[in-house]
Design an enzyme around this catalytic site. Structure first.
Site, short mmCIF file in Angstrom:
data_model
loop_
_atom_site.label_atom_id
_atom_site.label_comp_id
_atom_site.label_asym_id
_atom_site.label_seq_id
_atom_site.Cartn_x
_atom_site.Cartn_y
_atom_site.Cartn_z
N ASP A 6 -35.24 -3.05 -2.18
CA ASP A 6 -35.11 -1.62 -1.88
C ASP A 6 -34.62 -1.26 -0.48
O ASP A 6 -34.25 -0.12 -0.27
CB ASP A 6 -36.45 -0.92 -2.17
CG ASP A 6 -36.25 0.50 -2.68
OD1 ASP A 6 -35.11 0.82 -3.10
OD2 ASP A 6 -37.20 1.29 -2.67
N HIS A 34 -39.63 0.29 4.34
CA HIS A 34 -38.27 0.83 4.21
C HIS A 34 -38.24 2.34 3.97
O HIS A 34 -37.17 2.94 3.94
CB HIS A 34 -37.50 0.09 3.10
CG HIS A 34 -38.17 0.13 1.76
ND1 HIS A 34 -39.14 -0.77 1.40
CD2 HIS A 34 -38.02 0.97 0.71
CE1 HIS A 34 -39.55 -0.49 0.17
NE2 HIS A 34 -38.89 0.56 -0.26
#
Length: 973
Positions: free
Chosen positions: A111, A379
């Site tokens: 991701d 993230h």
């Protein structure tokens, strides 16, 4: 503290682990992979029953539950520092190894928005056998897919070819199950539907639950799944297809999920002749084992990264390099304070075994900041791509952890100096408004780096007549001047020279006697209208130190040129602020948001008038430029404070002299504006830019022209370093937080400093992903100008000096004592410093506190017998990491391997008894760890990478770019 986590745990996260464990126990064929440890650890500590804990142990042993990556989070790869990536990975791995004896060997980096070349090296150093990524440029992925190039062996570091790793890029379907069904208008394969916040539905019916598998639709479901598997098989070289089943926030109701999956898999396998495929539940390890056993020869990819990342022609994910600049800055400050606190505490424990501080409590204080710094590397954390509520959680956790560590450091100084008798020590780090300006005070300054440093620290004072003395009562060079921030106080700059991992104390007193701090003079120049400035009649005036002459033009109040005095090389150099205007209405075209940068057109200059003030003293000159939208504007939105330093005789001022420090003040911006500082030079750079990957290595960034979105697709992350150069001269920028950076013209480099956005994209509105950020930000960038050879010797150490500025703490002196108490005088003058050569960095010196055995067999046995050590953390094990800062061939001297005698390096802490070399996160013995060696042209046969050269006792040779990790045990005093 756990507000957001409680909400997520309540809505779905706790249910994932509770129901998945229950379902795995019901069917021997079922498997599951889990990634981020932060949620798992909360479930384990707060929710899990003894039975469930037993079951987790059993499932891990059977290989049916598998932890991949194993860090606290899945960290971002673009804007994080390598130190913090290692921290969060180590934090998760330590828990898994101590609790289960389990060591992750595969990654699942599905991701992060783009892939850095640091990551493959990092995971190889941690003992991983294979690496898995997904988000890379859409056009590049299509090309790799077509040519069956989605799998390769990646040599992320040009200097460490052995630290290569097999890398799998997910195909266009990425990490979620494809959900289109030809026979139903509901999404497919997600039978538990989608999680609802903040409460689960009362009736258990979730939105978007897929059609249950029945006799009537079983064949149709199987056909859909098989067709997708075959489509994907054509993109890979082996007959093994990784089919990820799940997505974000899935498996919170695992029983409905597994029961439908079972029916479908059984049916396909019963009819495998007809379908031409067989299917099985698998973990990441099962998949890579299958591919590895095919014994194919793989292509080698060099150290080029996969940044930036675009998903469509007008969707360049380059905005997040700058989003939430304040969070990015605080995250780095916190990381730096943690680094200082760890070595400070480690020295305390070793040197003061009789000290009165409770070590368990101290470790908890450090752990609160370890967790906060680890989690923000997520993230959707430091990237600035979270909702305001979640951003506040990250900020609060960081602030709380920083408060704890400052308190710990202050109490150590108390304890070591028995300072309770001499008035309180109160601590404040990096703030200008700290200290009690009206009383005699002392300033304690700790240097967290393992080199001698010479630099300035700033203290707020209420008076210009001040004196500064060191521990022995000698006068210390200092300069006092008006403060930019405040009308009522002054900034006192104190020149400090401190050896590695040591602290010094300075007393600051209102004037008594003739030794006073130098008082700087201030000259204000008339505000200039730069749109009508006469280009012919420049009025140039220079500002000079031993290394540079910076010339300003009084006609415009702008910078004109910089001369590097040693070579007498002059570079024409001007700086201006510009703004990109962006669209917020999806009906009108591409937008910018937390993730994306989508400018309407070229950047527009923001100011028509510039004010100038020059504050000059014998130690420092500060040039203050204020940028106004026009000649009559009352307020400025932009300012630059440029500082150059002059170092007196007798001090080593090489780094300080070569540093042009700039602090910016930017904001509040208008809505849908993105602010950049553009530096334009006459260097013929051919628009080639260099930027760093995670403060670890440098990437070459040639300007690329695209059909669409060329501006945004030529933005890159600068985590610590960026530079431009021509054949002779290089201009380097060093940063203390991440920024987007680009070269939009020959000889130019621009840095995005701030963004303020709002748009009506439904997804952003649903998730409250607004970036309506009305803050004022104060980033700092250091400029270094010189020949390539000179900048090469300066920039690595300078970057770390900016990252790890000294920690400043304050204490009041009570009343009438003319001198510091005797204990204060003698302490750090006699301390034995810890010093490494300038091409090495002491990356970690800490006491992790883990209780696991460093003998793997022993650790596994004690867990299986239920004899894991409970009770107090282990304070005898010290974690040490040493990093070589240079690439092979980068510098004739600094790129050489370095022999280090750990015994003598650490003798100031005590007598080293045992040194064990470990893998990067500490869980493998470096002498016995074996990583898969995949077949390539370079290594024609499969096998294992054993650890490269291991240490002979306490003597270690550190090669270029290596990061070496050790457990060190000292003689008990």
């Amino acid at each position: 503290y756990f507000f957001f986590f409680q909400e997520s745990m309540h809505a779905y996260a706790a249910n994932v682990y509770t129901t998945v464990i229950e379902e795995l126990m019901k069917g021997k064929q079922r498997k599951f992979i889990a990634v981020e440890q932060e949620f798992f650890r909360l479930w384990w500590d707060v929710v899990a029953t003894d039975t469930q804990k037993q079951q987790v142990h059993q499932l891990l042993q059977e290989g049916r539950l598998e932890f991949v990556i194993g860090g606290q989070v899945m960290h971002d790869e673009a804007v994080t520092l390598i130190d913090d990536q290692i921290l969060q990975l180590t934090e998760g791995h330590g828990f898994l190894y101590e609790t289960f004896g389990f060591r992750p060997q595969f990654s699942w980096h599905v991701d992060p928005f783009g892939a850095s070349a640091t990551t493959p090296t990092l995971f190889a150093l941690a003992g991983f056998n294979a690496h898995l990524i997904s988000r890379i440029d859409y056009d590049l992925k299509a090309d790799m897919q077509k040519n069956k190039n989605l799998q390769f062996v990646w040599q992320g570091s040009p200097s460490l070819p052995e630290r290569q790793i097999f890398t799998h890029v997910m195909d266009q379907y990425s990490y979620c199950t494809p959900s289109q069904l030809p026979f139903s208008n509901r999404s497919g394969f997600f039978w538990n539907g989608f999680a609802t916040f903040p409460d689960p539905p009362k009736d258990g019916v979730y939105p978007n639950m897929s059609l249950p598998v029945t006799d009537a639709n079983l064949h149709l479901y199987a056909q859909t799944m098989v067709a997708n598997i075959k489509e994907r098989a054509a993109w890979f070289r082996t007959g093994d297809v990784l089919w990820p089943w799940g997505c974000d926030k899935q498996f919170f109701n695992a029983s409905v999920q597994y029961s439908n999956m079972d029916l479908l898999l059984d049916y396909i396998n019963k009819h495998s002749d007809e379908f031409g495929v067989t299917v099985q539940y698998a973990t990441v390890s099962d998949y890579f084992q299958a591919v590895y056993s095919r014994n194919l020869t793989w292509e080698i990819r060099d150290s080029q990264d996969f940044l930036p990342y675009s998903t469509e022609p007008f969707q360049a994910w380059t905005g997040f390099y700058t989003s939430r600049s304040t969070l990015k800055g605080i995250a780095r400050r916190a990381s730096s304070l943690l680094y200082a606190g760890e070595s400070f505490f480690t020295q305390y424990v070793q040197k003061h075994p009789e000290g009165s501080i409770c070590k368990c409590k101290a470790l908890k204080q450090l752990q609160s900041l370890r967790w906060a710094v680890s989690e923000v590397q997520h993230h959707d954390g430091i990237t600035g791509t979270e909702s305001p509520k979640v951003k506040d959680m990250y900020m609060n956790n960081l602030m709380y952890g920083m408060f704890n560590v400052k308190k710990l450091m202050a109490s150590i100084i108390f304890d070591v100096n028995n300072a309770k008798k001499n008035g309180e020590v109160y601590s404040s780090v990096y703030t200008k408004d700290s200290g009690k300006p009206d009383v005699d005070q002392y300033v304690v300054v700790y240097n967290p780096l393992a080199w001698n440093i010479t630099t300035f620290v700033t203290v707020s004072v209420s008076n210009t007549a001040m004196s500064v003395y060191d521990e022995l009562g000698h006068s210390v060079p200092a300069q006092v001047q008006s403060s930019v921030e405040s009308q009522s106080t002054y900034d006192l700059y104190i020149l400090v020279a401190i050896s590695g991992l040591s602290y010094r104390k300075y007393s600051v007193k209102p004037l008594n006697g003739k030794q006073s701090a130098f008082i700087a003079r201030s000259v204000k120049y008339k505000r200039r209208d730069i749109t009508h400035a006469d280009q012919q009649s420049q009025q140039l005036f220079p500002v000079v130190n031993n290394c540079y002459q910076i010339v300003f033009d009084q006609n415009t109040n702008l910078m004109h040129s910089i001369t590097e005095r040693e070579t007498n090389q002059t570079v024409q150099l001007t700086q201006e602020f510009l703004e990109y205007h962006v669209n917020g209405d999806t009906m009108k075209g591409p937008i910018s948001d937390n993730y994306l940068f989508g400018p309407n057109a070229s950047a527009v200059p923001v100011s028509k008038a510039v004010g100038l003030e020059v504050v000059s003293g014998n130690l420092m000159t500060e040039i203050r430029q204020y940028f106004y939208s026009n000649v009559t504007s009352q307020d400025y939105i932009y300012a630059v404070y440029t500082r150059i330093y002059s170092v007196p005789e007798g001090y080593d001022g090489k780094l300080l002299c070569h540093r042009i420090e700039q602090e910016y003040s930017v904001g509040p911006l208008e809505l849908n504006r993105e602010a950049v500082l553009r530096t334009s030079t006459n260097l013929n750079t051919k628009q080639l830019l260099y930027t760093d990957n995670n403060g670890y290595q440098i990437q070459k960034r040639p300007f690329k022209a695209y059909v669409n979105n060329t501006v945004a697709r030529n933005y890159y992350p600068m985590v610590q370093t960026a530079y431009i150069e021509d054949d002779t001269t290089r201009l380097m920028l060093l940063a203390e937080r991440a920024h987007g950076v680009s070269s939009q013209g020959n000889g130019q480099v621009e840095v995005m400093l701030h963004r303020r956005l709002w748009n009506n994209l439904q997804w952003n509105l649903n998730n409250n992903l607004t970036l309506n950020d009305s803050s004022v930000v104060h980033p700092v960038i250091w400029l270094i100008l010189g020949t390539k050879a000179v900048t090469n010797t300066l920039y690595r150490t300078s970057g770390l000096e900016l990252e790890h500025r000294p920690v400043v703490m304050f204490g009041a002196l009570s009343g009438d004592k003319p001198q510091l108490p005797r204990q204060l005088q003698q302490n750090s003058v006699r301390d034995s410093p810890v010093t490494v050569p300038p091409n090495l960095h002491l990356q970690t010196l800490s006491i992790p506190g883990w209780r696991y055995s460093s003998n793997h067999g022993e650790q596994v046995r004690s867990i299986r017998m239920g004899k894991q050590k409970q009770g107090d953390p282990d304070f005898s094990r010290v974690l040490l990491r040493i990093r070589h800062l240079y690439e092979v061939g980068e510098d004739p001297v600094l790129s050489q391997p370095v022999r280090v005698d750990l015994k003598s390096l650490l003798q100031g802490l005590g007598s080293v008894m045992v040194v064990e070399e470990r893998s990067l996160t500490g869980t493998w013995d470096a002498n016995t760890s074996e990583r898969w060696k995949w077949k390539t042209a370079q290594y024609p046969s499969k096998g294992y990478f054993n650890s490269t050269e291991t240490s002979e006792g306490c003597i270690v040779t550190v090669h270029p770019k290596e990061i070496r990790t050790f457990f060190v045990y000292f003689q008990v005093q």
